[in-house]
Design a protein around this motif. Structure first.
Motif, PDB file in Angstrom:
ATOM      1  N   GLY A  14      -1.760  11.370  -1.222  1.00 61.71           N
ATOM      2  CA  GLY A  14      -2.605  10.372  -1.881  1.00 61.71           C
ATOM      3  C   GLY A  14      -3.926  10.175  -1.166  1.00 61.71           C
ATOM      4  O   GLY A  14      -4.978  10.078  -1.797  1.00 61.71           O
ATOM      5  N   ALA A  15      -3.888  10.131   0.163  1.00 65.28           N
ATOM      6  CA  ALA A  15      -5.123   9.984   0.938  1.00 65.28           C
ATOM      7  C   ALA A  15      -6.029  11.200   0.762  1.00 65.28           C
ATOM      8  O   ALA A  15      -7.253  11.057   0.658  1.00 65.28           O
ATOM      9  N   CYS A  16      -5.444  12.381   0.706  1.00 64.79           N
ATOM     10  CA  CYS A  16      -6.238  13.598   0.468  1.00 64.79           C
ATOM     11  C   CYS A  16      -6.885  13.559  -0.906  1.00 64.79           C
ATOM     12  O   CYS A  16      -8.044  13.935  -1.072  1.00 64.79           O
ATOM     13  N   PHE A  17      -6.144  13.113  -1.908  1.00 67.23           N
ATOM     14  CA  PHE A  17      -6.680  13.027  -3.263  1.00 67.23           C
ATOM     15  C   PHE A  17      -7.841  12.041  -3.323  1.00 67.23           C
ATOM     16  O   PHE A  17      -8.880  12.326  -3.923  1.00 67.23           O
ATOM     17  N   VAL A  18      -7.692  10.889  -2.703  1.00 62.74           N
ATOM     18  CA  VAL A  18      -8.756   9.885  -2.706  1.00 62.74           C
ATOM     19  C   VAL A  18      -9.995  10.413  -1.986  1.00 62.74           C
ATOM     20  O   VAL A  18     -11.120  10.252  -2.464  1.00 62.74           O
ATOM     21  N   ALA A  19      -9.805  11.072  -0.857  1.00 68.73           N
ATOM     22  CA  ALA A  19     -10.948  11.613  -0.110  1.00 68.73           C
ATOM     23  C   ALA A  19     -11.657  12.707  -0.903  1.00 68.73           C
ATOM     24  O   ALA A  19     -12.886  12.782  -0.908  1.00 68.73           O
ATOM     25  N   ALA A  20     -10.905  13.535  -1.604  1.00 64.44           N
ATOM     26  CA  ALA A  20     -11.513  14.618  -2.376  1.00 64.44           C
ATOM     27  C   ALA A  20     -12.172  14.106  -3.648  1.00 64.44           C
ATOM     28  O   ALA A  20     -13.152  14.706  -4.129  1.00 64.44           O
ATOM     29  N   SER A  21     -11.684  13.025  -4.205  1.00 68.46           N
ATOM     30  CA  SER A  21     -12.224  12.535  -5.467  1.00 68.46           C
ATOM     31  C   SER A  21     -13.542  11.787  -5.304  1.00 68.46           C
ATOM     32  O   SER A  21     -14.199  11.480  -6.297  1.00 68.46           O
ATOM     33  N   THR A  22     -13.952  11.475  -4.088  1.00 67.48           N
ATOM     34  CA  THR A  22     -15.218  10.773  -3.909  1.00 67.48           C
ATOM     35  C   THR A  22     -16.390  11.595  -4.422  1.00 67.48           C
ATOM     36  O   THR A  22     -17.396  11.037  -4.850  1.00 67.48           O
ATOM     37  N   GLY A  23     -16.270  12.912  -4.422  1.00 65.78           N
ATOM     38  CA  GLY A  23     -17.329  13.755  -4.950  1.00 65.78           C
ATOM     39  C   GLY A  23     -17.529  13.581  -6.443  1.00 65.78           C
ATOM     40  O   GLY A  23     -18.612  13.825  -6.969  1.00 65.78           O
TER      41      GLY A  23
END
Length: 56
Positions: A14-23
């Motif tokens: 979930g943390a990886c998804f949130v970090a990647a979705s900022t773009g």
């Protein structure tokens, strides 16, 4: 896998998804296009199509 490991894995994903979705939310604007290109390369996120992050 036990419950603690599974929850840890889901939290990490979930943390990886949130970090990647900022773009998707914060697109580079004219300020990014005005930056000089690095020697011998293109900037990340720039395509070779005309008008997108020109290299001149």
């Amino acid at each position: 896998m036990d419950l603690t490991t599974t929850l840890g894995l889901l939290g990490f994903l979930g943390a990886c998804f949130v970090a990647a979705s900022t773009g998707a939310f914060f697109k580079p604007g004219p300020w990014y296009e005005s930056w000089p290109s690095p020697p011998g390369g293109r900037r990340i996120g720039c395509s070779r199509r005309p008008g997108r992050c020109s290299t001149s």
